[in-house]
Design an enzyme around this catalytic site. Structure first.
Site, PDB file in Angstrom:
ATOM      1  CB  ALA A  53     -41.153-145.837 -54.350  1.00  0.00           C
ATOM      2  CB  THR A 105     -46.021-154.828 -45.899  1.00  0.00           C
ATOM      3  OG1 THR A 105     -46.127-155.128 -44.510  1.00  0.00           O
ATOM      4  CG2 THR A 105     -47.327-154.187 -46.337  1.00  0.00           C
ATOM      5  CG  ASP A 106     -45.854-158.982 -42.313  1.00  0.00           C
ATOM      6  OD1 ASP A 106     -45.973-157.746 -42.243  1.00  0.00           O
ATOM      7  OD2 ASP A 106     -45.226-159.648 -41.460  1.00  0.00           O
ATOM      8  CD  GLU A 107     -47.794-153.332 -40.908  1.00  0.00           C
ATOM      9  OE1 GLU A 107     -48.763-152.547 -40.898  1.00  0.00           O
ATOM     10  OE2 GLU A 107     -46.724-153.083 -40.335  1.00  0.00           O
ATOM     11  CE1 TYR A 131     -46.740-149.240 -45.520  1.00  0.00           C
ATOM     12  CE2 TYR A 131     -47.239-150.814 -43.775  1.00  0.00           C
ATOM     13  CZ  TYR A 131     -46.514-150.452 -44.893  1.00  0.00           C
ATOM     14  OH  TYR A 131     -45.577-151.307 -45.404  1.00  0.00           O
ATOM     15  CE  LYS A 135     -46.345-151.662 -49.702  1.00  0.00           C
ATOM     16  NZ  LYS A 135     -45.362-151.205 -50.735  1.00  0.00           N
TER      17      LYS A 135
END
Ligand code: DAU
Length: 326
Positions: A53, A105-107, A131, A135
């Site tokens: 989520a 995430t890879d970000e 964002y 994360k």
């Protein structure tokens, strides 16, 4: 059990195949609602939580970061705390079997720029957008709950997903649907940013593998090993459409005539690329699709499922989201 708040990108019409299945349950619940999460945990008694989520769209996080802080950070904290209490209440056998799989995430690793390196599980965190910072924050909380409280966690960090049922704000579905509707295809900056494309079914297989076989406390990077420049992806979509849907909107010559370079995203990361050798060597997973096969499947899916996306574009899908499956 599927727990989802059904915010703008949630769509029960993506789950009609699961509806009515005896092993499937759904609850419209916000992960920030500690009391409801606690009740679900006690009643459903899960062995594994897969926490997917999140608010996930970078452009939206730049326009309005508040919901990203709330869902991605406070929501993850709430889930961790409720899972810690639930896990602590289990009998020894169930306690040993339980795990919390956090999907990230890879970000979080930031921008690779024009280097030829790739992200490994030990790359330092250096997020660029609200964002990715939210994360990254969530990942740190998950690791802290493992270290401080012993909560059995695994983490996975994936590259850019694409495929069927993707909400049409992301690059690939946005371009497919805009081209079909004869609208411009807005490519940010010069379109020379590079992403590592991961077909959604490959990601789903990787998640099942990590959730069931991943080693507690470990992180696994999941990538498609398919780096492409954005402009090349958009041109490939146009070529596939020329072949599969040659009758175009009136007055349009080539789909690629719609490609338009527009103002760049603020803080735009130039390149992401995943080194997925750990999950391949330790858990035996590797991507089965490449961008050519995956993109063709994806374009075909959107061509064959017009009513699914038309109801998103005209807002009708929102009428069907009051906590019950239609
Ligand atoms: O790397 C994993 C991440 O991939 C996920 O964590 C994010 O949740 C997901 O949204 C995605 O982030 P990106 O920002 O890379 O995805 P997006 O589809 O928004 O954009 C992909 C690339 O295409 C990016 O360089 C921006 C560019 N772009 C995007 C859109 C929507 C355009 O040039 N034009 C567009 O209209």
């Amino acid at each position: 059990m599927n727990v989802d708040v059904l915010s703008y990108a949630g769509n029960l019409e993506s789950l009609t195949h699961a509806k009515g299945h005896p092993n499937y349950a759904f609850s419209q619940t916000n992960i920030c609602n500690a009391a409801q999460i606690a009740t679900h945990l006690q009643q459903f008694q899960p062995d594994i939580i897969i926490h997917l989520a999140a608010e996930s769209h970078v452009d939206r996080s730049i326009d309005g970061p508040a919901e990203f802080i709330q869902t991605n950070i406070v929501g993850t904290y709430t889930l961790l705390e409720q899972c810690r209490h639930y896990w602590g209440s289990l009998d020894p056998q169930h306690k040993q079997d339980f795990r919390f799989h956090h999907v990230s995430t890879d970000e979080v690793y930031g921008d690779l720029g024009n280097t030829s390196t790739r992200f490994t599980e030990s790359t330092s965190y250096n997020p660029s957008s609200p964002y990715s910072a939210s994360k990254a924050s969530a990942d740190h909380l998950v690791r802290a709950w493992h270290r401080s409280y012993g909560l059995p966690v695994v983490i996975s960090n994936c590259s850019n997903n694409y495929g069927p049922y993707q909400f049409p704000e992301k690059l690939i579905p946005h371009m497919i649907l805009s081209a079909l509707n004869g609208k411009i295809l807005p490519v940010y900056g010069k379109g020379d940013q590079v992403r590592d494309w991961l077909y959604v079914e490959d990601h789903a297989r990787a998640l099942a593998t990590v959730a069931t076989q991943g080693k507690i406390g470990e992180t696994y990077n999941i990538g498609g090993n398919n780096e492409r420049r954005n402009l090349d992806v958009v041109q490939a979509i146009c070529s596939i459409l020329e072949e599969l849907r040659p009758d175009k909107p009136v007055g349009l010559g080539l789909y690629s005539d719609l490609i338009t370079l527009v103002e760049d995203r603020p803080g735009h990361d130039q390149r992401y690329a995943i080194d997925a050798s750990k999950i391949t060597q330790e858990l035996g997973w590797q991507a089965q699709e490449n961008i050519e096969t995956g993109l063709r499947k994806t374009v075909l899916w959107y061509l064959e499922n017009t009513s699914w996306w038309e109801r998103i574009l005209n807002g009708a899908y929102r009428l069907n989201r009051q906590g019950k499956q239609a």
